[in-house]
Structures are given as structure tokens and as C-alpha cells.
Motif scaffolding. Sequence first.
Motif, PDB file in Angstrom:
ATOM      1  N   ASN B 175      -3.916  -1.928   2.512  1.00 40.84           N
ATOM      2  CA  ASN B 175      -3.591  -0.771   1.678  1.00 40.84           C
ATOM      3  C   ASN B 175      -2.454   0.037   2.276  1.00 40.84           C
ATOM      4  OD1 ASN B 175      -5.316  -0.579  -0.766  1.00 40.84           O
ATOM      5  ND2 ASN B 175      -6.952  -0.830   0.733  1.00 40.84           N
ATOM      6  N   LEU B 176      -2.411   0.075   3.585  1.00 36.06           N
ATOM      7  CA  LEU B 176      -1.301   0.750   4.264  1.00 36.06           C
ATOM      8  C   LEU B 176       0.007   0.031   3.957  1.00 36.06           C
ATOM      9  CD1 LEU B 176      -0.541   2.973   6.273  1.00 36.06           C
ATOM     10  CD2 LEU B 176      -1.073   1.404   8.138  1.00 36.06           C
ATOM     11  N   ARG B 178       0.596  -1.814   1.267  1.00 30.76           N
ATOM     12  CA  ARG B 178       0.880  -1.771  -0.159  1.00 30.76           C
ATOM     13  C   ARG B 178       1.325  -0.415  -0.678  1.00 30.76           C
ATOM     14  NH1 ARG B 178      -2.188  -0.023  -4.222  1.00 30.76           N
ATOM     15  NH2 ARG B 178      -3.969   0.205  -2.817  1.00 30.76           N
ATOM     16  N   SER B 179       0.640   0.636  -0.205  1.00 25.53           N
ATOM     17  CA  SER B 179       0.666   1.887  -0.959  1.00 25.53           C
ATOM     18  C   SER B 179       2.048   2.490  -1.153  1.00 25.53           C
ATOM     19  CB  SER B 179      -0.252   2.896  -0.292  1.00 25.53           C
ATOM     20  OG  SER B 179       0.134   3.085   1.041  1.00 25.53           O
ATOM     21  N   GLU B 180       2.751   2.760  -0.086  1.00 21.93           N
ATOM     22  CA  GLU B 180       4.014   3.489  -0.236  1.00 21.93           C
ATOM     23  C   GLU B 180       5.056   2.706  -1.017  1.00 21.93           C
ATOM     24  OE1 GLU B 180       5.419   5.548   3.190  1.00 21.93           O
ATOM     25  OE2 GLU B 180       7.497   5.504   2.529  1.00 21.93           O
ATOM     26  N   LEU B 183       4.049   2.369  -4.809  1.00 27.01           N
ATOM     27  CA  LEU B 183       4.230   3.601  -5.579  1.00 27.01           C
ATOM     28  C   LEU B 183       5.708   3.858  -5.833  1.00 27.01           C
ATOM     29  CD1 LEU B 183       2.966   6.137  -6.846  1.00 27.01           C
ATOM     30  CD2 LEU B 183       3.294   7.280  -4.649  1.00 27.01           C
ATOM     31  N   GLU B 184       6.483   3.650  -4.810  1.00 24.93           N
ATOM     32  CA  GLU B 184       7.931   3.853  -4.914  1.00 24.93           C
ATOM     33  C   GLU B 184       8.515   2.971  -6.020  1.00 24.93           C
ATOM     34  OE1 GLU B 184      10.127   6.639  -3.109  1.00 24.93           O
ATOM     35  OE2 GLU B 184       8.438   5.888  -1.939  1.00 24.93           O
ATOM     36  N   LEU B 186       6.891   1.429  -8.503  1.00 21.82           N
ATOM     37  CA  LEU B 186       6.311   1.697  -9.819  1.00 21.82           C
ATOM     38  C   LEU B 186       6.943   2.913 -10.470  1.00 21.82           C
ATOM     39  CD1 LEU B 186       2.505   1.118  -9.077  1.00 21.82           C
ATOM     40  CD2 LEU B 186       3.947  -0.275 -10.561  1.00 21.82           C
ATOM     41  N   ALA B 205       4.315  -0.042   8.527  1.00 22.59           N
ATOM     42  CA  ALA B 205       2.865  -0.176   8.392  1.00 22.59           C
ATOM     43  C   ALA B 205       2.270  -0.848   9.623  1.00 22.59           C
ATOM     44  CB  ALA B 205       2.531  -0.970   7.131  1.00 22.59           C
TER      45      ALA B 205
END
Lengths: 216, 216
Positions: B175-176, B178-180, B183-184, B186, B205
Amino acid sequence: MQTDNANAETRQAPDESPNPKEQVVLRAARAVFLAHGFSAATTDMIQREAKVSKSTVYAHYPNKEDLFIAVVEAECASHTRKLRDIEFRPGMLRETLTTLARAYATIVLSQAGLALFRIVIAEAPRFPALARTFYLAGPSVAAELVAEHLADAVARGELDLGELGRDAAARQFINLVRSEPQLECLTHPDAAPSAAQIDQWVAAAVTTFVRAYGRG
Amino acid sequence: MQTDNANAETRQAPDESPNPKEQVVLRAARAVFLAHGFSAATTDMIQREAKVSKSTVYAHYPNKEDLFIAVVEAECASHTRKLRDIEFRPGMLRETLTTLARAYATIVLSQAGLALFRIVIAEAPRFPALARTFYLAGPSVAAELVAEHLADAVARGELDLGELGRDAAARQFINLVRSEPQLECLTHPDAAPSAAQIDQWVAAAVTTFVRAYGRG
DNA sequence: GTCTATATGAAGATAGAC
DNA sequence: GTCTATCTTCATATAGAC
């Protein structure tokens, strides 16, 4: 009070407005769009939800797109307001980060927060400006708040970010807080997380971040 | 080869099938659904894209919903396959995590990966089973792979997870990763990330995770 | 299975009275 | 501004020939 009400009806009631249909329409549109997204939502549903006629909707908003934009922008503003209202108590880094993360997670994982994320992300190719607005209103604001507190912590010697910049570290922290629980909730739409569950996710994120960059 | 082709036409060509319309329809549906989502996509678009008639579509799939489900399931299976095909070279924890994270990030941030995420998340309230399928096919598989390698690293003494379980740590790591960047991407649908940009996110990450739990 | 043509319903948006 | 009634377009899905 109300000694001079001659022109009162020409002014908008500033709050708790009794029945300005525009607010009624916007609220209904909010409910419908958040529940169904843009394409599956229909102006009929909004009209019914608002208990007004079709032309009342179109009297205030020229078309479905603009109404959608108004809804998303209002929702973004509302979330920004909540972020800015976070109350911090003086304390060590860990408490500050926990307060911030809990507030952010609570917003993100609320029904409205999840629904807003869904529709903004889904419609980003069609409404790129809205996606930017969302980013600036939510994740970006949260990261700025974190960055300020990280700066304090670095100044106090509680934190050593190494080669990582403050803003990059702040973004990583809020994304660490958001990612796992948000994905979990988005892909399991039936189960709403309890406050205890949220606290657990928050604690895990804070622990990892403090282990990585905390000093002491 | 091909000495006995008497019943050849009763078998499906295993690859590069010449013109079984079902594949044509499915591929067209994939393109249309990934580009427009479920509601905004129309069976007309799919029919045109596939260059077949309306009834050919309905001959193979009873309705739009089922076609959508077939598309998403095929796409999930494709991503799972890519994850399982990651090739690891023996090395220290940091290299292993980097290899894994880069492969996962490349899938997640691809056009198809982002589009799949969009439609699955958007339609999760209407198709909860698909959301589960997606979760199990992607994030869950990636986390399992990570967990295996974390176990090795713990055994070698390269890692100290503290109170965190292996599975929880693995989930946090992916998740670390993937997340940033997700989101950027998307929220900025115009700009596709470069490989260099992805490497930078991956490195950030991995660095955070290793700083938090690495030993040495 | 595949096509052309069409049934059927519903969507977004507007006209015109009050 | 607000309503009722309606126009127009386009969606999903089917009928019937080949």
C-alpha cells in the motif's frame, strides 16, 4: 430584531434558509450523484429527491454536467473545512501525527468521503479539472498540515527525515494513512469500519512512520 | 503436424484465434468499458468497436452486466498472471523489495491498471463481487508475494517487524508503494508517469519501509 | 451464429401557462 | 421561478431472415 423587514425577501437568508429551491436541488443532487455516480444518476432522480419539477432543476443549473460540478466542488470545500478545523493539543510528534491521521482517516473513510472519491476518480478522464480540485482540497491540504508539524518536530530534534524533503515526507505519511483502509473500504462496500478499526489503522501508519524517521 | 485435422474446427485455437467473434466482442468490450466505465459505455460502442452486429454481442453475452463482469474478470486474471510472473534474483532485502515494488507499480500505473481501478471502484456498490475479485487478484496477491520474501528476510535477520505481523507488514508495504503514485495518476489523467518517475516513487517507498523495519 | 430492422422504454432538455 | 406536458434522442434488447 426584524424591525426592518421591508426588503428582507430580496436578501438570501444567510443560514438555515427556509426553502430556497437552489439549496434543495443541490442537496438532492449531492445525494443522488454520491450514490450513483455521474452517468447512472438521472435528473429525474434528482428532481424526485428534491421534490421539485424538472424545470426547477434547469432554472438553477444549465445542465447535468454543471450540476455535477457544483456538487463535487461543494463537497470538496466541505472536506477542506473539516481538515482545517482539526484541533491540535500541544504534545509530542506521535500524538500530533495520531490526531491528524485520525481526523483525516475519519473523513476519507466516511460514507461521503468514500463516495466522493469514487465519483471523482471515475469521472477524472471526463472532468479532469474536478480531479485537480479534489486533490487540492483533500490530500494536498492534509499534506500541508502534516508538513507544518513535521517542520516543528525536526526543529525540536524529534525527527530526522534523512534525504527526504519535508513535503515529500508529509505526502508519504498521509498516503500511508489513507491507502490501506481506503482500499479496504472501497472494495468491501458493505462493511463500514468502526472507530476502533480506524484507530488501529492509524496507529499502524504512525508506528511505521515514526520507526522510519523518528529520533528517540 | 496437422496430420489429423478432421475435428480441428471443433476445438478452439489455443492462441492467435483467427476470428472467433466472442474474442472480438470481449476485446472490444474491454476497450470500451475501460475507457468509459459501465454506465457511460453503450452496447452500440462495443458493437461498432468489434465491427459486428448487435445480435452477435447478445449471442455471446446475455446482457451488458454480464459482459462487464466478463471483462473485469479477464482483466483481473491478466494482472494476477503478471504478478506471478515476476522474476526474482537472489539478493538482499532491499533489492527484492525494489523488484517487487517496481513490477507492482508498473502494473498499477499502466493505463489498463488505472482504468481497471477506476471502473471497479466506481461500480463496487453495484457489483460488490467484482470488487472482491479485484482485491483478491491484485493487492492481495501482491501482498502474499511480499509476505513470503519478508519471512525470508526475517529468517536471515535482515528484518525486525516488531509487533507487526508478517501479513500486516506486507500489506502496508504494497500500500505504501501504491498509494501516492496511484492517487497522483488518477487525479492527473493527462500525464502518464515515466519509468524514471516510477523508480523514484518505488525507491521512496522501499527506503521508508527499510528504515522502519530493516536491521542493519 | 450472424445479420438488418425494429420494439420499447427512458434519458436530457425545452415550451408555454401561471 | 415553478409547474405540467412534451420533444427528441438514444439506450438496451429482440424479431425474424439467412
